[in-house]
Design an enzyme around this catalytic site. Structure first.
Site, PDB file in Angstrom:
ATOM      1  CB  SER A 149      -0.890   0.003   1.378  1.00  0.00           C
ATOM      2  OG  SER A 149      -1.524   1.291   1.207  1.00  0.00           O
ATOM      3  CE1 TYR A 162      -4.476  -2.077   4.875  1.00  0.00           C
ATOM      4  CE2 TYR A 162      -3.390   0.312   4.415  1.00  0.00           C
ATOM      5  CZ  TYR A 162      -3.886  -0.752   3.947  1.00  0.00           C
ATOM      6  OH  TYR A 162      -4.248  -1.104   2.748  1.00  0.00           O
TER       7      TYR A 162
END
Length: 277
Positions: A149, A162
């Site tokens: 990501s 995250y």
């Protein structure tokens, strides 16, 4: 040697998180590319069955396994079944992931922190470790795609856990790429995928930073698929991800915080995050 994949007609493709969203789209692309075998892993048995129904009868043999990738014992058991019933995958798409968007001190130790690290980071390592030795030994043109990501490149409020899971993926994934090159295993190539927000429902409520709108899943999966076949080392989407990474490396922290926070709006992108219900 050019090892771009031209045909998947003899290939086995394994996709995690394959029952819905982008995982299902990767499976559709595998079938459209005439893969011999498409192996679907997901924890959602009902959605997995629906995916099998949709994909069957189109030329590829579809194999489904209910797997909780947060548990090493589940991964080991499912991997053994795949080796016995289908064979070693030629293409592994480590797609499964979860997101938690809140301040760090609001995270639950187990359902947020432990689960995020287990699914987003450790699962990719464990699954790859199960199949990579045979990929190396087999000598066939092979691919591993690890979904990271843009959050693994830039710190962002309400994404501490995250982001940490994706930072780890990037470091491990690109190191693995280099190890394969150094050891002379050129037939196995690793692609690390670093996207910004995608319209999958996982990031419901998140706002894209300046010049970085939420991306359409179909466009993204097709670009990743092409990068996989070409053996692209790292894919960042959209172009602003690469720009922001460069600026972060050049600017002093205080200056970058102003640019990211006030100009691009990165630091406020998760303020209204709700996630998939």
């Amino acid at each position: 040697m050019n090892r771009t994949i031209e045909s998947l007609s003899n290939a086995t493709v394994l996709i995690t998180g394959a029952a819905m969203g982008m995982g299902r789209m990767y499976a559709q692309l595998a079938v459209a590319d005439h893969a011999a075998h498409v192996v679907l892993w997901d924890v959602n048995e009902e959605q997995l069955a629906a995916a099998v129904t949709e994909l069957s009868g189109r030329g590829s043999a579809i194999h489904s396994y209910v797997v909780d990738v947060s548990k090493l014992e589940d991964i080991e058991a499912a991997a053994e079944k795949v080796r016995h019933e289908v064979g070693t995958p030629d293409i592994l798409i480590n797609n499964a992931g979860i997101v938690r968007g809140k301040y760090f001190w609001e995270h639950d130790q187990r359902s947020d922190i432990a689960a995020t690290m287990a699914i987003n980071t450790l699962a990719l390592m464990h699954i790859t470790r199960e199949f990579l030795p045979a990929m190396i030994e087999g000598g066939r043109t092979s691919r591993i795609v690890n979904v990271a990501s843009a959050a693994g490149l830039l710190a962002n409020p309400r994404m501490s856990v995250y982001s940490s899971s994706k930072w780890a993926v990037i470091g491990w994934s690109d190191s693995l790429r280099l190890e394969l090159v150094q050891a002379g295993h050129d037939h196995v190539k690793v692609t690390t995928f670093c996207p910004s927000y995608i319209k999958t429902g996982m990031f419901e409520g998140a706002r894209g930073p300046l010049l970085t709108p939420l991306m359409e899943p179909a466009v993204v999966t097709e670009r990743v698929w092409r990068a996989m076949k070409e053996g692209t080392p790292i894919l960042m989407m959209p172009w602003t991800v690469k720009l922001s990474s460069a600026l972060r490396g050049i600017l002093p922290i205080a200056a970058w915080d102003v640019v990211a926070g006030r100009v691009f709006g990165v630091y406020k992108s998760m303020e209204h995050f709700t996630g998939r219900k």
